[in-house]
Design a protein around this motif. Sequence first.
Motif, short mmCIF file in Angstrom:
data_model
loop_
_atom_site.label_atom_id
_atom_site.label_comp_id
_atom_site.label_asym_id
_atom_site.label_seq_id
_atom_site.Cartn_x
_atom_site.Cartn_y
_atom_site.Cartn_z
N ILE A 16 0.95 -1.10 0.09
CA ILE A 16 -0.11 0.11 -0.15
C ILE A 16 0.82 1.41 -0.21
O ILE A 16 0.59 2.37 -0.70
CB ILE A 16 -0.90 -0.14 1.24
CG1 ILE A 16 -2.08 -1.36 0.92
CG2 ILE A 16 -1.71 1.29 1.15
CD1 ILE A 16 -2.87 -1.40 2.45
N LEU A 17 1.97 1.25 0.88
CA LEU A 17 2.89 2.51 0.85
C LEU A 17 3.43 2.60 -0.73
O LEU A 17 3.71 3.82 -1.10
CB LEU A 17 3.91 2.10 1.79
CG LEU A 17 4.79 3.17 2.03
CD1 LEU A 17 4.30 4.54 2.39
CD2 LEU A 17 6.07 2.90 2.96
N VAL A 18 3.96 1.72 -1.21
CA VAL A 18 4.42 1.76 -2.55
C VAL A 18 3.41 2.54 -3.45
O VAL A 18 3.73 3.18 -4.35
CB VAL A 18 5.10 0.45 -3.13
CG1 VAL A 18 5.57 0.61 -4.51
CG2 VAL A 18 6.35 0.02 -2.02
N ALA A 19 2.09 1.63 -3.27
CA ALA A 19 1.08 2.27 -4.35
C ALA A 19 0.78 3.69 -4.03
O ALA A 19 0.72 4.54 -5.03
CB ALA A 19 -0.08 1.35 -4.47
N LEU A 93 -3.64 1.06 -9.41
CA LEU A 93 -4.04 -0.37 -9.09
C LEU A 93 -3.35 -1.40 -9.86
O LEU A 93 -3.18 -2.52 -9.38
CB LEU A 93 -5.66 -0.42 -9.72
CG LEU A 93 -6.37 -1.79 -9.31
CD1 LEU A 93 -6.35 -1.96 -7.78
CD2 LEU A 93 -7.71 -1.49 -9.69
N THR A 94 -2.95 -1.21 -10.96
CA THR A 94 -1.80 -2.05 -11.63
C THR A 94 -0.57 -2.30 -10.89
O THR A 94 -0.27 -3.47 -10.61
CB THR A 94 -1.36 -1.32 -13.12
OG1 THR A 94 -2.67 -1.09 -14.00
CG2 THR A 94 -0.61 -2.47 -13.86
N LEU A 95 -0.07 -1.29 -10.43
CA LEU A 95 0.90 -1.73 -9.59
C LEU A 95 0.97 -2.31 -8.22
O LEU A 95 1.62 -3.39 -7.98
CB LEU A 95 1.59 -0.01 -9.18
CG LEU A 95 2.98 -0.32 -8.14
CD1 LEU A 95 4.08 -0.90 -8.80
CD2 LEU A 95 3.14 1.32 -7.53
N LEU A 142 -5.18 -7.20 -16.49
CA LEU A 142 -4.44 -8.25 -16.66
C LEU A 142 -3.65 -8.39 -15.23
O LEU A 142 -3.56 -9.57 -14.65
CB LEU A 142 -3.36 -7.99 -17.58
CG LEU A 142 -3.81 -8.22 -19.14
CD1 LEU A 142 -2.52 -7.94 -19.99
CD2 LEU A 142 -3.99 -9.76 -19.49
N ALA A 143 -3.21 -7.17 -14.56
CA ALA A 143 -2.64 -7.45 -13.11
C ALA A 143 -3.69 -8.14 -12.36
O ALA A 143 -3.15 -8.93 -11.46
CB ALA A 143 -2.10 -6.23 -12.87
N LEU A 144 -4.80 -7.43 -12.24
CA LEU A 144 -5.95 -8.11 -11.40
C LEU A 144 -5.90 -9.47 -11.65
O LEU A 144 -6.24 -10.13 -10.74
CB LEU A 144 -7.13 -7.30 -11.61
CG LEU A 144 -7.26 -6.04 -11.04
CD1 LEU A 144 -8.24 -5.14 -11.61
CD2 LEU A 144 -7.30 -5.87 -9.55
#
Length: 424
Positions: A16-19, A93-95, A142-144
């Motif tokens: 979460i922090l990175v996002a 959201l992708t990340l 695709l990531a989801l």
Amino acid sequence: MSQAPEQPRDPLGLTILVAVTFAALCSIRLTTLAMPYFDEVHYLPAAREMLAGGEYINREHPLLGKAILAAGIALFGDTPFGWRIFPLLAGVLTLFASMRAMWHASQSRFATFAFGFLLASGFMLLVQARIAMLDIFMACFLALAAWQFTAAMRKPEQGRSRLAATGLFLGAAMAAKWNAIPLAMLPGIAFFFARLSAGRRRLFTSRRGIPVPGVSLLEAALWLGAVPLAAYALSFWPALFMQENPLTGGGLFALHGEMLALQTQVLAPHSYESNWPDWVLNARAIWYYYEAVDGIQRGVLLLGNPLAMLLGIPALFWCLASGISERNWARTGMVAGYLASLGLWFVAEKSVQFYYHYFVPHFFLLGALALALDALWQAGNRRVPMLVLGSSLAIFAWFYPILTAARLASPQSFLDYAWLNGWR
């Protein structure tokens, strides 16, 4: 007495922090370019027509990505913020989803962090999250799907619902852009061969064995085959309300014949066109924007982080060799995903291709690099992984102004970033 096996701690908070940090970096100067730039000039008019129930334009692409752009305009106005807010959210959201997929695939906190760090500082995700194009929505879905599929294998008690979600997201990815089709096939193929390797006597009906105990191969075909196709077909529902209904006179089959013809038509040469060897070597960039407006020079450059993109190539070979020898499915999965997404462009009958077609393959490239750095980290070599991540961040910091339309000193400022002739 034997000790219980170590249970690695879920790095959800770190993810979460990175996002959130990435979201902040993406939002800076999001609306500075007040006019549509690069391919926004194609997709924004199509989104406006969808809102108005008007003409069916930009017919070569499916509708979902343009429908999301239309929703942004409807909710926030026909302004730069309305155009780009949903691409930005999709990028974040992708990340997040990519890091969750890496966690479930590797069960390594460091690999998860390294992957997110490399994606966030890898240039391409940042640039695509700040422009109203279709690619970011395809990558997001695709990531989801990857997150849900890896979670289904890691948590078989949730396998059925996770596989159903995987199917929905795969259909949505194809409905955003056709480039997702090769990757949309991989989960079903992987499930089949994994269950085949389990040696079950009742191959199609047995619910025992990998990759998701409790789900038979027949049921998996429903979630990973039928559901994606149904979701894709339903994405054309907004076309029924257009002034010219493209589903009349032949329906979806005729429409797809027209879409394929448009995708394969011979186009005039473009100054920024390139092909897959250029992408692999990071040798041909695209200037999405470079102009002086009201005396202020600004630019947006689509390029991959030079260090990470080149280090990712040997990392892929390492993942292939070690993945096969050690039966590590996370490593072999990175290679399979890279080859499937890049292999499309070995055979695609598209006369003009661009570096942004490398957007999806670059996720697997950086994933392979994250796994290679993790192997060093777990072996006790902390210096090399930290040097790579630190250098990636330093290069990102240098290029950040030209990735985000910052004010530049002069019309010749592009030379500070165009290190190769192919980047000019």
